[in-house]
Write an enzyme that holds these catalytic residues in place. Structure first.
Site, PDB file in Angstrom:
ATOM      1  N   GLY A 200       0.834  -1.220   0.000  1.00  0.00           N
ATOM      2  CA  GLY A 200       0.000   0.000   0.000  1.00  0.00           C
ATOM      3  C   GLY A 200       0.863   1.262   0.000  1.00  0.00           C
ATOM      4  N   GLU A 217      -7.221  -0.459   0.475  1.00  0.00           N
ATOM      5  CA  GLU A 217      -7.891  -1.436   1.349  1.00  0.00           C
ATOM      6  C   GLU A 217      -6.808  -2.373   1.842  1.00  0.00           C
ATOM      7  OE1 GLU A 217     -10.943  -1.506   2.372  1.00  0.00           O
ATOM      8  OE2 GLU A 217     -12.104  -0.319   0.965  1.00  0.00           O
TER       9      GLU A 217
HETATM   10  P1  NAD Z   1       0.015  -7.937  -1.612  1.00  0.00           P
HETATM   11  O1  NAD Z   1       0.091  -6.553  -1.073  1.00  0.00           O
HETATM   12  O2  NAD Z   1       1.245  -8.770  -1.565  1.00  0.00           O
HETATM   13  O3  NAD Z   1      -0.434  -7.925  -3.158  1.00  0.00           O
HETATM   14  C1  NAD Z   1      -1.584  -7.278  -3.609  1.00  0.00           C
HETATM   15  C2  NAD Z   1      -1.434  -6.918  -5.072  1.00  0.00           C
HETATM   16  O4  NAD Z   1      -0.333  -6.021  -5.204  1.00  0.00           O
HETATM   17  C3  NAD Z   1      -1.167  -8.088  -6.018  1.00  0.00           C
HETATM   18  O5  NAD Z   1      -1.930  -7.912  -7.200  1.00  0.00           O
HETATM   19  C4  NAD Z   1       0.305  -7.980  -6.332  1.00  0.00           C
HETATM   20  O6  NAD Z   1       0.620  -8.396  -7.640  1.00  0.00           O
HETATM   21  C5  NAD Z   1       0.581  -6.501  -6.190  1.00  0.00           C
HETATM   22  N1  NAD Z   1       1.937  -6.226  -5.702  1.00  0.00           N
HETATM   23  C6  NAD Z   1       2.656  -6.961  -4.813  1.00  0.00           C
HETATM   24  N2  NAD Z   1       3.845  -6.378  -4.586  1.00  0.00           N
HETATM   25  C7  NAD Z   1       3.886  -5.256  -5.340  1.00  0.00           C
HETATM   26  C8  NAD Z   1       4.861  -4.218  -5.552  1.00  0.00           C
HETATM   27  N3  NAD Z   1       6.043  -4.254  -4.929  1.00  0.00           N
HETATM   28  N4  NAD Z   1       4.546  -3.209  -6.378  1.00  0.00           N
HETATM   29  C9  NAD Z   1       3.357  -3.165  -7.015  1.00  0.00           C
HETATM   30  N5  NAD Z   1       2.406  -4.122  -6.864  1.00  0.00           N
HETATM   31  C10 NAD Z   1       2.665  -5.144  -6.051  1.00  0.00           C
HETATM   32  O7  NAD Z   1      -1.196  -8.636  -0.850  1.00  0.00           O
HETATM   33  P2  NAD Z   1      -1.731 -10.114  -0.960  1.00  0.00           P
HETATM   34  O8  NAD Z   1      -0.727 -11.059  -0.394  1.00  0.00           O
HETATM   35  O9  NAD Z   1      -2.240 -10.371  -2.328  1.00  0.00           O
HETATM   36  O10 NAD Z   1      -2.999 -10.029   0.026  1.00  0.00           O
HETATM   37  C11 NAD Z   1      -2.861 -10.116   1.405  1.00  0.00           C
HETATM   38  C12 NAD Z   1      -2.916  -8.758   2.077  1.00  0.00           C
HETATM   39  O11 NAD Z   1      -4.020  -8.017   1.603  1.00  0.00           O
HETATM   40  C13 NAD Z   1      -3.132  -8.872   3.576  1.00  0.00           C
HETATM   41  O12 NAD Z   1      -2.375  -7.888   4.236  1.00  0.00           O
HETATM   42  C14 NAD Z   1      -4.610  -8.606   3.743  1.00  0.00           C
HETATM   43  O13 NAD Z   1      -4.989  -8.165   5.025  1.00  0.00           O
HETATM   44  C15 NAD Z   1      -4.834  -7.575   2.690  1.00  0.00           C
HETATM   45  N6  NAD Z   1      -6.228  -7.564   2.262  1.00  0.00           N
HETATM   46  C16 NAD Z   1      -6.993  -6.485   2.547  1.00  0.00           C
HETATM   47  C17 NAD Z   1      -8.332  -6.471   2.185  1.00  0.00           C
HETATM   48  C18 NAD Z   1      -9.238  -5.308   2.474  1.00  0.00           C
HETATM   49  O14 NAD Z   1     -10.333  -5.281   1.918  1.00  0.00           O
HETATM   50  N7  NAD Z   1      -8.851  -4.363   3.300  1.00  0.00           N
HETATM   51  C19 NAD Z   1      -8.858  -7.568   1.512  1.00  0.00           C
HETATM   52  C20 NAD Z   1      -8.037  -8.642   1.227  1.00  0.00           C
HETATM   53  C21 NAD Z   1      -6.716  -8.632   1.589  1.00  0.00           C
END
Ligand code: NAD
Length: 471
Positions: A200, A217
C-alpha cells in the site's frame, strides 16, 4: 512485462481508455445498468462453476465457500447498486447560504476518469469485481491487475472481462509484480488497491507522482475481545467460523483473541469443540477446510508454529502441518511471548493466539499500542462494555457479538483507518470513491455579492460588517 513492447502495449491501452473516458463517463443510468446486468449474469450463471473450479485449483477452496464468499457478495453488491444507482447519479441538491442570494447549488458525482484496480489473491473474484462494480456505476474506464498468486482465477477473470467488455473501457492485465509497477507509472485518475500495508505504501508513493487519488484497502491485526459476560458458546462458534473460513486468509479474520481470564478456559474448551464440529477431528480430510495459497506463505506460517513450540507458549490445539499439501492444522496457541512474531505480524492463516486480561483497560491499552486495525470484534452482553471499548479504541469497522459479517452490509462503509486503509468501499461509499464530487453553483438573478464588488466604499464596508455579523 519485462520487454518494451509490453510496456508500450500498456501505454497504448491507457491512452485509448483516456480517449474513451468521456464517452464512458457520459453513459446513462440505463447503459451502466446494462453493464452491471451483463456482469451479474456471467458470474451467477455462465461462470459460476468455472469460478468454483478455478479457486479449488488455486487453493482447494470448497465450492460452497466460494459461493458464500465470492459469488454471493458480488451478486448482492450488484443488486444493491442497481437499486440505488439512479438516485446516486442524480444532482444532489444542497442549500445555498443567504449571502449568495439568487444562486442555487448541487453536487454532481462525475467519474474520476481512467482507474486502476490492483487486487489481492485471497478473495480474488470478490475483491476484483466488487471495486469494478463501483467503478462501472460511477462511469469510469478501468484497467485491472489481479494477483499472480491465484493464476487459475486470474486467468478466468481475464476471460470474463474480455468476453463482456471492450478493452477501451475495461481491461484486465495478468502479470507479476513488475506489471503492477509498470501500471503504477501511468497517470491514472484513481487507483483502488487491495493488499498489504507494505505494498500500500508503494502504491501511495507511486500515486503521489501523478497526484492520482487512491483507495487503499489494507490489512493488519484485527483483535477480538471476549468479555466475562459474553455468551462463550456462541462467541466460540462465530470466532472459529470467522477465523478459519478461507483458511484464515481473510483481511478481517479475527487475528487474535483477548479474553477475560475468568472465562479463558471455558472459551478454549468451546473453541476446540467448534473446530471439531466444523472440520472433524481430522481437518486434513475435511472437504470444508481449504489450503494455504502457496509454499512461501506455508513456510511463513510453519515457522510461526515452530518458533511458538520452541518458546514458553502452549499449543492448545493443532500445530501440525503437511508441506506436500500446503496444509496447516487449525491451531490455537496461548501464553505467547509478547514480542513473538505471531503477536506482531498479521497472521493471515489458521493460527489463533489467545491472550488473557484481568481488566478491560489492559485489553484496550494492548490494542492501542498497535496500528489501527481493519476490524475489531467485541463479545459481551453489556452495552456499557461495548460502548466503552468503541469509545476508547479506533478501527475500520466493528461487529458486536459477531465477526466479519459487517462486510456484507452494503449500507456500511467498508475499509480501514491509516495503516489498515484509506478510503471506503461498498455501495454508495464505493460509488463515491470512484467519483469526483463536483461542486456546481448556478447564479439565477443578479446576486447580492455583486453589491460588494470594488471600488469599495463606506456603504460596502457597512454591508460587509452586516454580512459578517448576521449572514
Ligand atoms: P500484496 O500486497 O502482496 O499484493 C496485492 C497486489 O499487489 C497483487 O496484485 C500484487 O501483484 C501486487 N503487488 C505486490 N507487490 C507489489 C509491488 N512491490 N509493487 C506493485 N504491486 C505489487 O497482498 P496479498 O498477499 O495479495 O494479500 C494479502 C494482504 O491483503 C493482507 O495484508 C490482507 O490483510 C490484505 N487484504 C486487505 C483487504 C481489504 O479489503 N482491506 C482484503 C483482502 C486482503
Amino acid at each position: 512485462m519485462q520487454n518494451l513492447k509490453s510496456k508500450e502495449a500498456l501505454i497504448k491501452l491507457f491512452n485509448n481508455q483516456q480517449k474513451n473516458q468521456f464517452y464512458v463517463g457520459n453513459s446513462t443510468y440505463k447503459q451502466r445498468l446494462k453493464k452491471l446486468n451483463v456482469l451479474k449474469k456471467a458470474i451467477e450463471k455462465k461462470y459460476r462453476t468455472k469460478i468454483q473450479e478455478a479457486l479449488y485449483a488455486d487453493f482447494k477452496k470448497p465450492f460452497t465457500e466460494t459461493d458464500l464468499t465470492e459469488i454471493y457478495p458480488i451478486i448482492s453488491e450488484i443488486k444493491h447498486v442497481k437499486f440505488h444507482l439512479k438516485s446516486w447519479m442524480n444532482k444532489q441538491r444542497v442549500a445555498t447560504p443567504i449571502a449568495l442570494l439568487g444562486a442555487s447549488s448541487y453536487v454532481k458525482y462525475e467519474p474520476k476518469g481512467v482507474c486502476l484496480i490492483i487486487s489481492p489473491w485471497n478473495f480474488p473474484i470478490n475483491l476484483t469485481f466488487s471495486p469494478l462494480i463501483s467503478a462501472i456505476a460511477a462511469g469510469n474506464t478501468v484497467i485491472i491487475k489481479p494477483s499472480e498468486l491465484t493464476p487459475n482465477t486470474s486467468h478466468l477473470m481475464k476471460e470474463i472481462v474480455e468476453e463482456l467488455f471492450d478493452e477501451q473501457e475495461i481491461a484486465l492485465i495478468e502479470g507479476e509484480i513488475e506489471t503492477s509497477q509498470e501500471l503504477l507509472k501511468l497517470p491514472f485518475n484513481h487507483i483502488f488497491f487491495t493488499g498489504s500495508p507494505s505494498v500500500g505504501k508503494i502504491v501511495m508513493k507511486a500515486a503521489a507522482k501523478n497526484l492520482s487519488s487512491i483507495t487503499l484497502e489494507l490489512g493488519g491485526k484485527s483483535p477480538t475481545i471476549v468479555d466475562k459476560t459474553a455468551n462463550i458458546k456462541t462467541a466460540a462458534k462465530k470466532i472459529i467460523w470467522g477465523k478459519f473460513i478461507n483458511n484464515g486468509q481473510t483481511c478481517i479474520a479475527p487475528d487474535y483473541i483477548l479474553v477475560h481470564q475468568t472465562v479463558k478456559s471455558e472459551l478454549l474448551k468451546e473453541l476446540k469443540k467448534q473446530i471439531s464440529n466444523f472440520y472433524s477431528n481430522n481437518p486434513a480430510a475435511s472437504s470444508s477446510y481449504c489450503r494455504i495459497v502457496n509454499e512461501k506463505h506455508f513456510n511463513r506460517l510453519k515457522d510461526h508454529i515452530l518458533k511458538a513450540k520452541q518458546s514458553e507458549a502452549s499449543i492448545e490445539l493443532g500445530g501440525n502441518f503437511n508441506k506436500d499439501e500446503n496444509y496447516i492444522e487449525p491451531t490455537i496457541i496461548s501464553n505467547l511471548p509478547i514480542n513473538s512474531d505471531l503477536l506482531q505480524e498479521e497472521i493471515f492463516g489458521p493460527i489463533l493466539p489467545i491472550i488473557s486480561f484481568q481488566n478491560l483497560n489492559e485489553a484496550i491499552n494492548y490494542i492501542n499500542s498497535k496500528e489501527k486495525p481493519l476490524a475489531l470484534y467485541i463479545y459481551t452482553k453489556s452495552n456499557k462494555t461495548a460502548n466503552f471499548i468503541i469509545h476508547n479504541t479506533r478501527a475500520g469497522g466493528t461487529c458486536i457479538n459477531h465477526n466479519i459479517i459487517h462486510y456484507s452490509n452494503h449500507n456500511l462503509p467498508f475499509g480501514g483507518s491509516n495503516n489498515s486503509g484509506i478510503g471506503k468501499s461498498h455501495g454508495f461509499y464505493g460509488f463515491q470513491e470512484f467519483s469526483n464530487k463536483r461542486a456546481i453553483l448556478k447564479q439565477h438573478t443578479k446576486g447580492s455579492i455583486e453589491f460588494l464588488f470594488p471600488p469599495y466604499s463606506k456603504l460596502k464596508q457597512k454591508l460587509i460588517n452586516f454580512t459578517i455579523k448576521w449572514l
